[in-house]
Structures are given as structure tokens and as C-alpha cells.
Design a protein around this motif. Structure first.
Motif, mmCIF file in Angstrom:
data_model
loop_
_atom_site.group_PDB
_atom_site.id
_atom_site.type_symbol
_atom_site.label_atom_id
_atom_site.label_comp_id
_atom_site.label_asym_id
_atom_site.label_seq_id
_atom_site.Cartn_x
_atom_site.Cartn_y
_atom_site.Cartn_z
ATOM 1 N N UNK A 92 -9.352 -56.547 60.212
ATOM 2 C CA UNK A 92 -8.659 -57.466 59.672
ATOM 3 C C UNK A 92 -7.574 -56.915 58.732
ATOM 4 N N UNK B 75 -4.614 -57.727 55.730
ATOM 5 C CA UNK B 75 -4.189 -59.139 54.732
ATOM 6 C C UNK B 75 -3.015 -58.522 53.747
ATOM 7 N N UNK C 218 -1.739 -59.409 49.817
ATOM 8 C CA UNK C 218 -1.880 -60.059 48.530
ATOM 9 C C UNK C 218 -0.475 -59.925 47.733
ATOM 10 N N UNK D 286 -3.517 -64.626 48.305
ATOM 11 C CA UNK D 286 -3.639 -64.132 49.786
ATOM 12 C C UNK D 286 -2.470 -64.883 50.275
ATOM 13 N N UNK E 221 -2.631 -63.245 56.681
ATOM 14 C CA UNK E 221 -3.958 -62.560 57.189
ATOM 15 C C UNK E 221 -3.887 -62.507 58.732
ATOM 16 N N UNK F 88 -10.030 -54.986 56.425
ATOM 17 C CA UNK F 88 -11.630 -55.043 56.324
ATOM 18 C C UNK F 88 -12.069 -54.469 57.756
ATOM 19 N N UNK G 292 -19.312 -53.548 58.457
ATOM 20 C CA UNK G 292 -20.429 -52.280 58.094
ATOM 21 C C UNK G 292 -21.629 -53.051 58.184
ATOM 22 N N UNK G 293 -22.563 -52.606 58.906
ATOM 23 C CA UNK G 293 -24.002 -53.584 59.003
ATOM 24 C C UNK G 293 -23.890 -54.982 58.879
ATOM 25 N N UNK G 294 -23.139 -55.711 59.741
ATOM 26 C CA UNK G 294 -22.966 -56.694 59.914
ATOM 27 C C UNK G 294 -22.062 -57.651 58.866
ATOM 28 N N UNK G 295 -21.401 -57.086 57.960
ATOM 29 C CA UNK G 295 -20.809 -57.476 56.805
ATOM 30 C C UNK G 295 -19.425 -56.836 56.685
ATOM 31 N N UNK G 296 -18.402 -57.610 56.241
ATOM 32 C CA UNK G 296 -16.996 -57.126 56.216
ATOM 33 C C UNK G 296 -16.833 -56.455 54.929
ATOM 34 N N UNK G 297 -16.533 -54.993 55.024
ATOM 35 C CA UNK G 297 -16.145 -54.127 53.827
ATOM 36 C C UNK G 297 -14.616 -54.270 53.623
ATOM 37 N N UNK G 298 -14.176 -54.502 52.526
ATOM 38 C CA UNK G 298 -12.703 -54.820 52.119
ATOM 39 C C UNK G 298 -12.202 -53.568 51.551
ATOM 40 N N UNK H 164 -8.583 -51.927 49.754
ATOM 41 C CA UNK H 164 -7.191 -52.135 49.384
ATOM 42 C C UNK H 164 -6.468 -51.001 49.059
#
Lengths: 113, 109
Positions: free
Chosen positions: A32, A34, A36, A46, A49, A92, A95-101, A103
């Protein structure tokens, strides 16, 4: 090497010019993308996206993603003094089911009347 | 829909003191990110929480810590404040997209 690279500028252009802001990234896992906008002493807002290669347009703003080149861009048409701000790219990955963001460093843009 | 809210908006502390900053994410968002932004500089990643767990932390000393509560709100704690901790502290929450609060401006004197 940073995962996301963005030229910090500063970038100064005359009003009405087309502005091109760019970021490169090294990890093809980013899904993903984005952009800003941050005015001085405010939280980032934001703008755009997207999750696929190609262009996405919203008014005077166009976000472009080229996954094969690991390169994203934000174009601002008919730039206005009110567009003067710092622009941050972000991306993003899962990582292990979550979105690491992650910048970029941000590019400081000034539109001169 | 309410956005990301942070409190307080401003505060002034003395060197050596401790501070707690708070963040309420957008309803339904389970991930919270904390960033430090010193004046004129970029975002420095501090901490990432998701579903109540710390997922990652940036290159900051252990006196920077935090937690995420069952309602997904989060706290950032900074102990033994130093002058260079003066900065805008930003919280972002993420569902399908990430949104920022307006930040807490911390001044250490």
C-alpha cells in the motif's frame, strides 16, 4: 540503506507549475502506498492512497506507482501557494498479520506567488 | 466519524521529569503508531502497537515506552526527560488507511 528514500528538498517552484515528488523503495513486499501533506507544526494529512501500479487522480493531485521499478510519484497540477508544505510518502507491508507503516523523510515544497 | 485524538496538545516539562502522552485511534482501528518529530526534521518512528501487542520499536532508548489498552487507545511514556526530547509527538492509527492526530507538542526546559 533506508527502506524508503525521499529527497528532502527543499523544492521551490512558481505558482501554476506542475510539481513532481518522488520516492523509491527497496522492499517489494510493500503493498500500500500513501502520500501525506504536513503543514508546519500540524499532524500529517492523508492525501492519496493506492495499492496497485498505475495512476490515481484526485483533483489536482495524481499518485503514480510503478512496482516494477519500486518508484512512486505525486504530481500536483496548477500548483498554488496553499500547496506549500512538507509532503511525505509512506508505504506499508504485512508483518505477522499486521501492516507495518514506513515513511520517507519528507520533501519540503514552496510554491512562490 | 471522530479522527485520531491526542492529549494533551501542548505541555512543558522540566529535565528529569516523566511524561505520559495519550492517543485515541479511530473507531475500529487496531494499530497505533507513535512518531517523534523534532522541529524542522522528519518523522522518527518510535513504537508500533497492534491488537494490544508491541510489534516494533524504533531506535530510541528504553526510557521511551508505551502500551496499548484493550480499547486500542495507547499511551507513550517518556522517563527522565532530556532537552532533546522537545518535539512534536504524533500518533497514527491504521485500519485500511493510516490517519494522524494533531500531535502533542512537548517542550523540555
Amino acid at each position: 540503506q533506508k527502506e524508503v528514500e525521499q529527497d528532502p528538498g527543499p523544492l521551490s517552484v512558481p505558482e501554476g507549475a506542475i510539481v513532481s515528488l518522488n520516492c523509491t523503495y527497496s522492499n517489494s513486499a510493500f503493498q500500500y502506498f500513501m502520500w501525506y501533506r504536513q503543514y508546519s507544526r500540524k499532524g500529517p494529512e492523508l492525501l492519496m492512497y493506492t495499492y496497485s501500479s498505475g495512476n490515481k487522480e484526485d483533483g489536482r493531485f495524481t499518485a503514480q506507482v510503478d512496482k516494477s521499478s519500486k518508484y512512486i510519484s505525486l504530481f500536483i497540477r496548477d500548483s498554488q501557494p496553499s500547496d506549500s508544505a512538507t509532503y511525505l510518502c509512506a508505504m506499508s507491508k504485512t508483518i505477522q498479520g499486521a501492516q507495518k507503516l514506513v515513511f520517507g523523510q519528507g520533501t519540503r515544497l514552496t510554491i512562490n506567488p | 466519524e471522530a479522527g485520531v485524538t491526542q492529549s494533551p496538545t501542548h505541555l512543558i516539562k522540566t529535565r528529569g521529569q516523566q511524561v505520559t502522552l495519550r492517543c485515541s485511534p479511530i473507531s475500529g482501528h487496531t494499530s497505533v503508531y507513535w512518531y517523534q518529530q523534532a522541529l524542522g526534521l522528519g518523522l522518527q518512528f518510535l513504537l508500533w502497537y497492534d491488537e494490544g501487542e508491541e510489534r516494533n520499536r524504533g531506535n530510541f532508548p528504553p526510557r521511551f515506552s508505551g502500551r496499548q489498552f484493550p480499547n486500542y487507545s495507547s499511551e507513550l511514556n517518556v522517563n527522565a526527560l532530556e532537552l532533546e526530547d522537545s518535539a512534536l509527538y504524533l500518533c497514527a492509527s491504521r485500519g485500511s488507511q493510516a490517519f494522524f492526530g494533531q500531535g502533542t507538542r512537548l517542550t523540555v526546559v
